[in-house]
Each structure stands twice: as C-alpha cells, then as structure tokens.
Design an enzyme around this catalytic site. Structure first.
Site, PDB file in Angstrom:
ATOM      1  N   CYS A 156      14.254  11.057   5.321  1.00 44.44           N
ATOM      2  CA  CYS A 156      14.369  10.636   6.717  1.00 44.44           C
ATOM      3  C   CYS A 156      15.793  10.843   7.212  1.00 44.44           C
ATOM      4  O   CYS A 156      16.031  11.117   8.370  1.00 44.44           O
ATOM      5  CB  CYS A 156      13.986   9.167   6.831  1.00 44.44           C
ATOM      6  SG  CYS A 156      14.913   8.104   5.713  1.00 44.44           S
ATOM      7  N   LYS A 159       0.868  -1.187   0.000  1.00 44.72           N
ATOM      8  CA  LYS A 159       0.000   0.000   0.000  1.00 44.72           C
ATOM      9  C   LYS A 159       0.900   1.231   0.000  1.00 44.72           C
ATOM     10  O   LYS A 159       1.485   1.595   1.006  1.00 44.72           O
ATOM     11  CB  LYS A 159      -0.920   0.059   1.229  1.00 44.72           C
ATOM     12  CG  LYS A 159      -2.011   1.101   1.001  1.00 44.72           C
ATOM     13  CD  LYS A 159      -2.527   1.768   2.233  1.00 44.72           C
ATOM     14  CE  LYS A 159      -1.675   2.844   2.780  1.00 44.72           C
ATOM     15  NZ  LYS A 159      -1.521   4.061   1.955  1.00 44.72           N
ATOM     16  N   GLU A 179      10.797  16.630  13.486  1.00 43.32           N
ATOM     17  CA  GLU A 179      11.183  16.413  12.099  1.00 43.32           C
ATOM     18  C   GLU A 179      10.410  17.400  11.225  1.00 43.32           C
ATOM     19  O   GLU A 179       9.180  17.399  11.213  1.00 43.32           O
ATOM     20  CB  GLU A 179      10.831  14.971  11.702  1.00 43.32           C
ATOM     21  CG  GLU A 179      11.399  14.588  10.365  1.00 43.32           C
ATOM     22  CD  GLU A 179      11.052  13.166   9.974  1.00 43.32           C
ATOM     23  OE1 GLU A 179       9.931  12.708  10.229  1.00 43.32           O
ATOM     24  OE2 GLU A 179      11.926  12.497   9.385  1.00 43.32           O
ATOM     25  N   GLU A 220      10.501   1.583   9.997  1.00 40.51           N
ATOM     26  CA  GLU A 220      11.590   2.532   9.727  1.00 40.51           C
ATOM     27  C   GLU A 220      10.971   3.918   9.738  1.00 40.51           C
ATOM     28  O   GLU A 220      10.117   4.226   8.917  1.00 40.51           O
ATOM     29  CB  GLU A 220      12.223   2.224   8.382  1.00 40.51           C
ATOM     30  CG  GLU A 220      12.754   0.816   8.371  1.00 40.51           C
ATOM     31  CD  GLU A 220      13.736   0.557   7.253  1.00 40.51           C
ATOM     32  OE1 GLU A 220      14.192   1.518   6.628  1.00 40.51           O
ATOM     33  OE2 GLU A 220      14.019  -0.613   7.029  1.00 40.51           O
TER      34      GLU A 220
HETATM   35  P1  NAD Z   1       3.131   8.498   7.197  1.00 41.24           P
HETATM   36  O1  NAD Z   1       3.477   7.821   8.462  1.00 41.24           O
HETATM   37  O2  NAD Z   1       2.140   9.588   7.229  1.00 41.24           O
HETATM   38  O3  NAD Z   1       2.588   7.449   6.122  1.00 41.24           O
HETATM   39  C1  NAD Z   1       3.347   6.336   5.718  1.00 41.24           C
HETATM   40  C2  NAD Z   1       2.416   5.283   5.176  1.00 41.24           C
HETATM   41  O4  NAD Z   1       1.628   4.756   6.240  1.00 41.24           O
HETATM   42  C3  NAD Z   1       1.428   5.782   4.128  1.00 41.24           C
HETATM   43  O5  NAD Z   1       1.292   4.800   3.125  1.00 41.24           O
HETATM   44  C4  NAD Z   1       0.146   5.922   4.923  1.00 41.24           C
HETATM   45  O6  NAD Z   1      -1.011   5.828   4.138  1.00 41.24           O
HETATM   46  C5  NAD Z   1       0.267   4.742   5.856  1.00 41.24           C
HETATM   47  N1  NAD Z   1      -0.549   4.813   7.087  1.00 41.24           N
HETATM   48  C6  NAD Z   1      -0.894   5.909   7.797  1.00 41.24           C
HETATM   49  N2  NAD Z   1      -1.645   5.562   8.858  1.00 41.24           N
HETATM   50  C7  NAD Z   1      -1.776   4.216   8.827  1.00 41.24           C
HETATM   51  C8  NAD Z   1      -2.432   3.260   9.649  1.00 41.24           C
HETATM   52  N3  NAD Z   1      -3.126   3.620  10.729  1.00 41.24           N
HETATM   53  N4  NAD Z   1      -2.346   1.966   9.316  1.00 41.24           N
HETATM   54  C9  NAD Z   1      -1.636   1.568   8.228  1.00 41.24           C
HETATM   55  N5  NAD Z   1      -1.012   2.432   7.403  1.00 41.24           N
HETATM   56  C10 NAD Z   1      -1.059   3.735   7.699  1.00 41.24           C
HETATM   57  O7  NAD Z   1       4.526   8.978   6.592  1.00 41.24           O
HETATM   58  P2  NAD Z   1       4.767   9.869   5.307  1.00 41.24           P
HETATM   59  O8  NAD Z   1       4.361  11.268   5.640  1.00 41.24           O
HETATM   60  O9  NAD Z   1       4.183   9.199   4.113  1.00 41.24           O
HETATM   61  O10 NAD Z   1       6.353   9.787   5.150  1.00 41.24           O
HETATM   62  C11 NAD Z   1       7.235  10.651   5.766  1.00 41.24           C
HETATM   63  C12 NAD Z   1       7.825  10.014   6.995  1.00 41.24           C
HETATM   64  O11 NAD Z   1       8.488   8.800   6.625  1.00 41.24           O
HETATM   65  C13 NAD Z   1       8.898  10.862   7.642  1.00 41.24           C
HETATM   66  O12 NAD Z   1       8.740  10.838   9.039  1.00 41.24           O
HETATM   67  C14 NAD Z   1      10.193  10.176   7.242  1.00 41.24           C
HETATM   68  O13 NAD Z   1      11.254  10.415   8.115  1.00 41.24           O
HETATM   69  C15 NAD Z   1       9.769   8.756   7.234  1.00 41.24           C
HETATM   70  N6  NAD Z   1      10.706   7.957   6.423  1.00 41.24           N
HETATM   71  C16 NAD Z   1      11.544   7.074   7.054  1.00 41.24           C
HETATM   72  C17 NAD Z   1      12.475   6.336   6.324  1.00 41.24           C
HETATM   73  C18 NAD Z   1      13.424   5.370   6.993  1.00 41.24           C
HETATM   74  O14 NAD Z   1      14.019   4.555   6.298  1.00 41.24           O
HETATM   75  N7  NAD Z   1      13.595   5.429   8.300  1.00 41.24           N
HETATM   76  C19 NAD Z   1      12.523   6.489   4.934  1.00 41.24           C
HETATM   77  C20 NAD Z   1      11.664   7.402   4.322  1.00 41.24           C
HETATM   78  C21 NAD Z   1      10.741   8.121   5.080  1.00 41.24           C
END
Ligand code: NAD
Length: 487
Positions: A283, A174, A381, A249
């Site tokens: 990230c 997803k 962040e 992650e």
């Molecule tokens: P997000 O947490 O808002 O969403 C990530 C994913 O989770 C999306 O597909 C979203 O639809 C899904 N999601 C949200 N709520 C959910 C739930 N209750 N159940 C299941 N799925 C759910 O993150 P974002 O805004 O898309 O991405 C940015 C974040 O990702 C930043 O904090 C960044 O640091 C982090 N990130 C981390 C890494 C790493 O390797 N550590 C890499 C890239 C991004």
C-alpha cells in the site's frame, strides 16, 4: 497443508462449503483448498468471541497477565518463524528473505509492542471542579471483526489481533481468501500462549460471503479493515448503517519526490526499495517517482540499469529480490497498465512477463515515463513492481504533482536542504511523510491514510482509541446538597 475453515474457541474446523483454491504463485499450482466458513460457522465464531468477552477471563485479567500472554505469543512466533515464513512465501510469492527478515519479526514485535504499551497506559482525571473528581477510564469495546489483505498477511493480520486483544477485546479475524495460510497458522499458534478459548477466532472465506456476514453480525461491535479502497467503501457503508465503529486502511499511489540536491545514490536506492520491496505489492509503495529536471536523465539511467539487474525468480532462493505476483489474475491486472502507444507514456524498462519464468506469475521490474499526473497509470493503484516517472522543475510543481491524487497514504522526499524538507513535510497531503528514507515504521506513531487512503490509523494511541471506549465517571468529594423535588 491442512484445510482449515475456522478456528473457534480452540477447535479446528475443517468442513465447509465452496472450497477456496489457494495457489502457490511461483508455480501457479494449487497448494490447498480451504472450505469456506458459511454463515453458521461465522455465527459460531462470533458467539465464541462474545462468550469469551462476557466471561471476563481475558477482559478483566490484570495487565501483567495480559502482558505475559502477549509476550508468550511473540516468543511462539519467533520459535515458529521459519515455518511461518515458508508458508507465507508459498502462498504470497514474496521473497522468503523479506518475509523471514521483516514480516515474521514484525508479527512478533506487534505482540511485544502492545504488551509494553498497555503497561504504560493511563487514564485522565479532572479535578478543576472543587466538588467533584471526574475521571475518564477506557474499557474494551467487545468483539472485533478483523479483515485483512493478502499482500502481507502475517505482519498486517498480527497487528490487528495484537492491538485488538491487548486492550481486552475478543476478535474474529477473516484473512484474505487469496493468502490465508500464514496467518491461519499464526492464529493456531496463539492457542499455546495462554489465551482463554474464544478470545481469538478465525474464519476463512470470501469477502462478499464470510467477510460480509462477519461485519454485519449483530454481536460484532467494531470493524478493523485493511484492503482496497472499493472494499473499504462497502465496509464503511455497512458499518455506518449498523452504527459500528470502523477503521479502514486502504490503497495508495504515493509520490517519491527526488530533488536535484538529494544524495543521489541514496535516492536511487530508496526509489528502488520504495517500489520493488514486497514485489511492489505494498500500500505504501513509492509508485509515482517525481524527479527534478536537472538530474532526471542521470536518475533514469541509474534506476533503469539497477532495475534490469534485479534478480526476479523463485521466492525461496535467498538471492531473489522480486518473486511472483500473488496470482495470474493480479499479474494480468498489473500488465494491463503497460502503455501500448498512448500519448504521454513510454516504457523505460520492463513492461512484460519475466522471460523464462512462464510457469509462475512473474513480472519484470517496470518503469514508465508519464508526462502528466492525470493519466490512468498515475491515478490508479497498480500494486506491482511498476512505477511511473515524471519530471518537475520547481518545488511548487513537485508539491502539486505529488498531491494530484485521490489517495494520501504516504509520501517520500529526498533533498539535502533542511528548508526543502521542512516545506515538504508541510505541503505533502499524506498520513506519513518519509524524508530521505524508504519505509520506516515506528509502531508508536500513527500509520493511516488521508483522503481515499482510509479513515483511522494503526499505532499505539490510535489503536487504544479505536479498540477501547471512553467512560467518564464523576464522583462528588463529599455529599453535596441536592435540590429536593416534590418536597
Ligand atoms: P481487498 O479489498 O480485495 O480485500 C481485503 C479483505 O477484505 C479480504 O480479506 C477480503 O476477503 C475482504 N472483503 C472483500 N469484500 C468484502 C466485503 N464485502 N465484506 C467484508 N470483507 C470483504 O484487498 P486486497 O486485494 O486483499 O489487498 C490489497 C489492497 O489492500 C490494496 O489496495 C492495498 O493498498 C491495500 N492495503 C492497505 C494497507 C494500509 O495500511 N493502508 C496495507 C496493506 C494493503
């Protein structure tokens, strides 16, 4: 743009509820509307993945067969690289040059890497007990839910798919509802790589609905999530309740420490790359720059001069270095951190929407001087082209400031002293420490966060450990006398 709701066992589904508006942030215009995959569609996707797993055509295929498919997938990505890069650029606003030069090749590399990796995988054999052979085999777990973020959808989503399926699992991915187009297109391509139907499926939808349904589905065996720390907590809670293994992650607020004995030019280059690559939406961004006092003024002058010359604009223009942020909402989030007269903070450069680019979500490269690490701007962040700069005197102070965060994803350190580098890599509390270099991703090594930056890692061995479970098998070398109960 096709309105793909889901890809299930080779079938494209375009119907659903509650359409998701997909925006091109360069012009802030609608480029697609994806109907959301509802509960029934998620159930179908999981059922297809389960069938494919149980049927065994993939799980039990020889390593050579799986390698051939993974390599064909990589070739298909290479062949479609321009098209994939265009879609990803239109949906994320990340400069096309960075997507075409880095993210799409990385997606192909992810498949090639795991193809090579499984060719070298080994089990374990214990022969210390004279009467038994005990071996440890690894088997795929089953159906994996893969949930990915918007900041680098093709590179990160493909890592999840490649690592899950290389070890014989089936999956349902997803993607983020904010940037689903590139990874949807990539997933559609995989059908031509020779994967049996149902091994890779995709559902588009929001996190709280489609994502949650997927994580909770009783036929989903494990969850691999990359995204924000608050969502990571929700996923861990759900997975914990249901006793599903989950790898999360999460976010970062990484220090970039520059000592006075650093190669100055390289440190300035590295600091600019560390915060402004991928529009700062990384990230692993080096978002807290810590500079030793003796070079602080010179560093600020050099960094600010270069930051002001960075070309902000149309992400499709090959000269562009920073494109628009992913959405108007995210842009407002980033600008919300610009200090307005708070003590301990001053804007050194940027801090505004980029002038002349009002039609899109553009933010000027921003540097804010922060006197203390406990300020909100140093703790949360921001996820945009926005760094803080703080000054330290001693080595000890540098380690303390670098570690004064609830995150622990990466740390950068710049010094020509071997001794300092050796101390730095010991003292910095982060999953990865980059010494005298901006990001360098070695896929064999783990990449994962400490503290609130996550639990679990990507990487060769780490993905193998997560996407397989161990099975211990003991076999006596010869019939051994057994105690006779009831004799
Ligand atoms: P997000 O947490 O808002 O969403 C990530 C994913 O989770 C999306 O597909 C979203 O639809 C899904 N999601 C949200 N709520 C959910 C739930 N209750 N159940 C299941 N799925 C759910 O993150 P974002 O805004 O898309 O991405 C940015 C974040 O990702 C930043 O904090 C960044 O640091 C982090 N990130 C981390 C890494 C790493 O390797 N550590 C890499 C890239 C991004």
């Amino acid at each position: 743009m096709k309105t793909i709701t889901a890809l299930i066992a080779g079938e494209t589904i375009t119907t659903g509820e509650a359409p998701i508006a997909v925006i091109d942030p360069a012009s802030d215009t609608l480029i697609a509307e994806l109907p959301e995959a509802d509960g029934a569609t998620v159930d179908r996707a999981v059922a297809a993945a389960r069938r494919a797993f149980e049927d065994g055509a993939w799980r039990l295929a020889s390593v050579e067969q799986r390698q051939a498919v993974l390599r064909r997938a990589a070739d298909l990505i290479d062949a479609a690289a321009d098209e994939l890069a265009d879609i990803e650029c239109a949906n994320t606003g990340v400069p096309l040059s960075q997507i075409r030069g880095r993210s799409v090749p990385r997606a192909a590399d992810n498949f090639r890497f795991f193809a090579d990796y499984i060719g070298q995988a080994t089990g374990r054999l214990y022969e210390q007990h004279p009467d038994y052979l005990t071996m440890v085999r690894r088997e795929p777990v089953g159906v994996a839910a893969l949930i990915s973020p918007w900041n680098s959808p093709i590179a990160l989503g493909s890592m999840k798919i490649a690592s899950a399926i290389a070890f014989g699992n089936s999956c349902v991915i997803k993607p983020s509802e904010q940037a689903p187009l590139g990874i949807t297109q990539l997933t559609a391509l995989l059908g031509d790589a020779g994967l049996p139907d149902g091994v890779v499926n995709l559902v588009n939808g929001r996190g709280a609905t489609t994502g949650d349904r997927l994580v909770r589905h009783p036929d989903v065996d494990l969850v691999s999530f990359t995204g924000g720390t608050p969502t990571g907590r929700v996923i861990m809670r759900t997975a914990g309740e249901l006793l599903k293994p989950a790898s999360v992650e999460l976010g970062g607020k990484s220090a970039n420490i520059i000592f006075d004995d650093a190669d100055f030019e390289r440190a300035v280059d590295g600091a600019l790359l560390g915060i402004f690559t991928n529009n700062g939406q990384q990230c692993l961004a080096g978002s807290r720059i810590l500079v030793q006092r003796g070079i602080a003024d010179r560093f600020v002058e050099a960094f600010v001069e270069r930051a002001r010359r960075i070309r902000v604009g149309d992400p499709r223009d090959p000269a562009t270095e920073i494109g628009p942020l992913v959405s108007r909402r995210h842009m407002e989030h980033v600008l919300g951190f610009v200090p307005a007269g708070e003590t301990g903070l001053s804007v050194l450069t940027g801090g505004r929407a980029a002038p002349g680019l009002e039609q899109g979500c553009y933010v000027e490269p921003t540097l804010v001087r922060a006197e203390r690490q406990d300020l909100r701007v140093c703790q949360e962040e921001i996820f945009g082209p926005f760094a803080t700069l703080s000054v330290f005197d001693t080595e000890e102070e540098a380690w303390q400031m670098a570690n004064a965060t609830r995150f622990g994803l990466v740390a950068y350190v710049w010094s020509e002293s071997v001794q300092r580098i050796m101390t730095a890599q010991e003292r910095l509390a982060a999953g990865t420490v980059w010494c005298n270099t901006p990001m360098m991703r070695e896929l064999r090594a783990p990449f994962g966060g400490w503290k609130e930056s996550g639990i679990g890692s990507d990487g060769g061995l780490e993905c193998e450990a997560f996407f397989t479970h161990a099975k211990t098998v003991s076999i006596p070398r010869r019939p051994l006398p057994l105690r006779k109960l009831g004799a």
